[in-house]
Design a protein around this motif. Structure first.
Motif, mmCIF file in Angstrom:
data_model
loop_
_atom_site.group_PDB
_atom_site.id
_atom_site.type_symbol
_atom_site.label_atom_id
_atom_site.label_comp_id
_atom_site.label_asym_id
_atom_site.label_seq_id
_atom_site.Cartn_x
_atom_site.Cartn_y
_atom_site.Cartn_z
ATOM 1 N N ASP A 191 27.133 -21.364 21.790
ATOM 2 C CA ASP A 191 28.571 -21.241 22.024
ATOM 3 C C ASP A 191 28.975 -21.916 23.327
ATOM 4 N N SER A 217 23.294 -17.814 28.135
ATOM 5 C CA SER A 217 24.682 -17.685 27.669
ATOM 6 C C SER A 217 25.432 -16.915 28.739
ATOM 7 N N THR A 224 15.107 -17.553 21.626
ATOM 8 C CA THR A 224 15.359 -17.644 20.188
ATOM 9 C C THR A 224 14.109 -18.140 19.482
ATOM 10 N N THR A 235 17.537 -14.167 17.904
ATOM 11 C CA THR A 235 17.695 -14.329 19.341
ATOM 12 C C THR A 235 17.553 -12.979 20.037
ATOM 13 N N THR A 299 25.426 -20.771 14.618
ATOM 14 C CA THR A 299 25.525 -20.591 16.065
ATOM 15 C C THR A 299 24.540 -19.522 16.512
ATOM 16 N N ASP A 301 23.085 -16.552 18.397
ATOM 17 C CA ASP A 301 23.778 -15.400 18.959
ATOM 18 C C ASP A 301 22.781 -14.256 19.058
ATOM 19 N N SER A 302 23.052 -13.329 19.963
ATOM 20 C CA SER A 302 22.187 -12.169 20.120
ATOM 21 C C SER A 302 22.927 -10.931 19.658
ATOM 22 N N ASP A 303 22.171 -9.905 19.363
ATOM 23 C CA ASP A 303 22.736 -8.639 18.922
ATOM 24 C C ASP A 303 22.074 -7.537 19.734
#
Length: 483
Positions: A191, A217, A224, A235, A299, A301-303
């Motif tokens: 992003d 980020s 990742t 990620t 894209t 992305d992390s959670d």
């Protein structure tokens, strides 16, 4: 140099010859050396009589045959720091990434264009098209069936006066089918707040089926893991785990091991004002949860549910550099480490546990610094081995799994630069330019097979079937041929 073998078979071709008449077959042998009248390094060969070399003075990529005859040529990109175009062999094609923003495949035989891939993005893209390097999921730059060509963003543009490369954000990776140039799976992006660190973006796992990527980020640090067969990824944020890193450096690097939950975290120890800082590195063992659900989104992305990474400082030997592979596909890792009172080799075969071995002081200059020749692993008596300067002189073949010496080539102590090395698997030879000569050794025993005079600063580059030793104004070439 190496005797050709004649294999006899009892096949009948339907002619008037007796049914049991032998029919000759061919076996690989090393041809006599030939001279090229220009300074050249090997870019890639195909193992079938073609080699692509870089002519640094004329700034050309030249396709040549085993006799050095030019088949075709194209303009080559050569930058001020000595970098050049990257190339890969895939069947009857040779694929060139010249950092122009376009990757092009040519036929080995006549140089006809087979396909091209334009890296997408606007002219003012945050990740400019000319900033993408390349690597393969294969064994070096030889691609086989099911291997992919990966284009990875190697820049680190920081300014905000740029445009995203797509609706998914800023592209960091493309995966191409080498036979067609088509994307094997959708490109991956980060992003607007994400950034990379420059240089190598990803590190391949020992089985070459996955890769790991380190990035940031905003203020968050990320790792990742990417499945290379599908492009799916997971990620994991490591911001909290990085509290162990007291260097104050934002850059960090992560290397995979044969255990997918165990990674090697390399501290940001390099100081641009201190060239010796590269010789000191600190590492930690980074563990991430197993069984995390992968994402197929474009894209990265992390959670929050993926949090749980842990890091533990360690002084144990590990692999904290890219793995390289033998011609049979066995992984190996070797690097020099400078301690307060000693120089050591450290390495592994891709497992989380590595080893230390004694090394001479010259190993720091030979194996560590940017632009220095790198070790090329080879298969020795069924095991992966790497050739390196020996602690007592000469060169040693080190078992990649244990760090033990497989064989030693001699007792001389080199006072000249290590000029490089290569392996010619079809004829069972490893080749080394050092100590003002180019020497060919048996891969299993280290027995000296042949040697040729070389000048002090001659540079060796090698593929699977071609060796070039470049002098100031000319280059000596050896090629494996069928005889």
């Amino acid at each position: 140099m190496v005797a050709g073998l004649v294999v006899l078979s009892g096949c009948s071709d339907g002619s008037e010859k007796p049914a049991d008449a032998p029919s000759p077959s061919t076996a690989p042998t090393l041809a006599d050396p030939v001279e090229l009248d220009y300074y050249a390094t090997l870019t890639v060969d195909d193992g079938a009589g073609h080699a692509l070399v870089t002519d640094w003075v004329e700034e050309k990529l030249r396709a040549i045959d085993p006799a050095g005859k030019e088949l075709w040529s194209i303009d080559a990109y050569v930058n001020d720091e000595g970098g050049g175009s990257e190339a890969y062999s895939a069947g009857d094609l040779v694929i060139v990434n010249d950092y122009s923003g376009t990757v092009t495949a040519y036929t080995w035989e006549d140089g006809e264009e087979a396909w091209s891939f334009d890296i997408p993005g606007p002219d003012d893209a945050c990740h400019e098209q000319t900033g993408f390097g390349s690597r393969s999921t294969g064994l070096g730059n030889r691609l086989r069936e099911d291997d992919l060509l990966l284009l990875e963003y190697s820049g680190m543009r920081m300014d905000g006066d740029c445009a995203p490369t797509s609706e998914a954000g800023n592209a960091v990776m493309f995966a191409l089918d080498p036979s067609t140039g088509a994307e094997a799976w959708p490109s991956l992006s980060i992003d607007d707040d994400g950034r990379t660190f420059g240089g190598s973006l990803i590190r391949l796992a020992p089985d070459r089926k996955s890769a790991v990527m380190s990035w940031k980020s905003g203020e968050d640090s990320m790792v990742t893991r990417i499945s290379l067969d599908s492009g799916h990824q997971v990620t994991v944020p490591i911001t909290a785990a990085r509290s162990i890193d007291d260097t104050g450096v934002e850059h960090f690097d992560v290397f995979p091991t044969s255990d997918e939950t165990t990674l090697t975290y390399l501290f940001g120890a390099e100081d641009p004002d201190d060239p010796m800082s590269q010789a000191f590195s600190r590492v930690a063992e980074l563990t991430v949860p197993a069984g995390l659900k992968e994402s197929d989104g474009p894209t990265l992305d992390s959670d929050d549910q993926f949090d749980g990474a842990k890091m533990e400082d360690t002084t144990d030997p590990v692999c904290s550099t890219d793995l390289t592979y033998t011609p049979e596909g066995q992984p190996a890792c070797l690097q020099a480490q400078l301690f307060a009172s000693a120089v050591k080799y450290q390495g592994s075969d891709g497992s989380p546990e590595g080893w230390f071995a004694d090394a001479p002081e010259m190993a720091v200059d030979t194996l560590l610094y940017t632009g220095s020749p790198k070790t090329v692993p080879f298969d020795s008596s069924g095991k992966a081995a790497v050739l390196a300067p020996g602690p007592d002189g000469g060169a040693v073949a080190i078992d990649a799994a244990t760090g033990k010496t497989a064989w030693n080539t001699g007792k001389y102590r080199s006072t000249t630069p290590w000029g490089g090395q290569g392996v010619l698997p079809d004829v069972g030879l490893v080749v080394l330019t050092d100590n003002k000569k180019t020497s060919f050794y048996d891969t299993d025993t280290g027995r000296l097979v042949d040697e040729h005079k070389a000048d002090e600063y001659d540079q060796l580059t090698s593929g699977f079937s071609t060796v070039l030793v470049a002098g100031e104004k000319s280059t000596t070439m050896w090629a494996v041929v069928d005889k």
